[in-house]
Scaffold this active site. Structure first.
Site, PDB file in Angstrom:
ATOM      1  N   SER A 140       0.851  -1.190   0.000  1.00 47.98           N
ATOM      2  CA  SER A 140       0.000   0.000   0.000  1.00 47.98           C
ATOM      3  C   SER A 140       0.882   1.233   0.000  1.00 47.98           C
ATOM      4  CB  SER A 140      -0.903   0.012   1.239  1.00 47.98           C
ATOM      5  OG  SER A 140      -1.530   1.275   1.411  1.00 47.98           O
ATOM      6  N   TYR A 153      -1.118  -0.337  10.290  1.00 55.04           N
ATOM      7  CA  TYR A 153      -1.261  -0.620   8.863  1.00 55.04           C
ATOM      8  C   TYR A 153      -0.051  -0.124   8.072  1.00 55.04           C
ATOM      9  CZ  TYR A 153      -3.439  -0.880   4.226  1.00 55.04           C
ATOM     10  OH  TYR A 153      -3.719  -1.167   2.909  1.00 55.04           O
TER      11      TYR A 153
END
Length: 258
Positions: A140, A153
């Site tokens: 990501s 994350y």
């Protein structure tokens, strides 16, 4: 000529499911993995995919024996895949000041990092013996620089990028490619609850098409969409003082509530 096979985790929704459909349309056989196997099988049936073109395996990537077992079951039933995509992932808001969120970090890392390595594990030996295959990690742009509320994350996706790079150089010269896909903001259930701006938000079908072409080409690293790649590079070059000022007031990822 044999029909190619792709093994995809997280195939019951979002990026994983969109990639499954894109690979199916390209003529691949499917080996699809999800915790909710019945739901995934219902989706396969709804797409009209023939039974000899798709198999569904129930597994939890957080449980090493579970996902490794699914990999071995795939090899036994369908053969060694040509492409393996570790698409299963979670994104949960994180606050270091909250004691309960330490378990959130554990959960995120078990899914996004241990789960990726355990997904690849059953296939590395057979692929190197065959001297062909592609392993795909889904990272990501949040892993390029840390974002407020994304401590777990962002850290996990930065680790995916570094892990895939390590694996890529380890397997160099052995016929096995390692591809790192770095999504920006993609319209999936994972992002729809975000209460902040998501520049260059991309339909998941368009993402899957670009990701397929990247994987097919064996490109080692690609940010999708390309606009987010430019933004990520600029953010990476910003001095810390300027970066901190730019993002400190940004909306935080929502924490998990019980």
């Amino acid at each position: 000529m044999s029909v190619p096979l792709v093994f995809i985790t997280g195939a019951s929704s979002g990026i994983g499911q969109a990639l499954a459909l894109r690979f199916h349309r390209a003529g691949y056989r499917l080996a699809l993995v999800a915790r909710r196997a019945a739901e995934l099988q219902a989706w396969v049936d709804a797409q009209g995919i023939a039974a000899d073109r798709a198999a569904v395996y129930a597994a939890d990537v957080r449980q090493v024996d579970s996902i490794v077992g699914a990999g071995h079951a795939c090899i036994a039933a369908q053969g060694v895949p040509d492409v393996v995509i570790a698409a299963a992932g979670v994104s949960i808001g994180f606050d270091t000041a909250e004691f309960a969120d330490l378990e959130v970090m554990r959960s995120v890392f078990e899914t996004n990092n241990l789960g990726t390595a355990a997904t690849f594990h059953p296939f590395v030996g057979p692929m190197t013996a065959r001297r062909s295959g592609t392993l795909v990690g889904v990272a990501s742009v949040s892993g390029i620089r840390g974002l407020p509320g994304h401590g777990a994350y962002s850290a996990s996706k930065a680790a995916v990028i570094s892990y895939c790079e390590s694996l890529r150089v380890e397997l160099a010269g052995q016929g096995v490619k390692v591809v790192t896909i770095v999504p920006g903001y993609i319209d999936t259930p994972l992002t729809r609850g975000n209460a902040y701006g998501m520049p260059f938000l991309m339909p998941v079908e368009a993402f899957a098409d670009q990701a397929f072409r990247t994987i097919d080409a064996g490109t080692s690293y690609r940010v999708i969409p390309w606009q987010m790649g430019l933004v990520a590079k600029m953010l990476r070059l910003l001095p810390n003082a300027l970066y901190d000022k730019a993002v400190s007031g940004r909306g935080r990822k929502a924490r998990q509530t019980r």
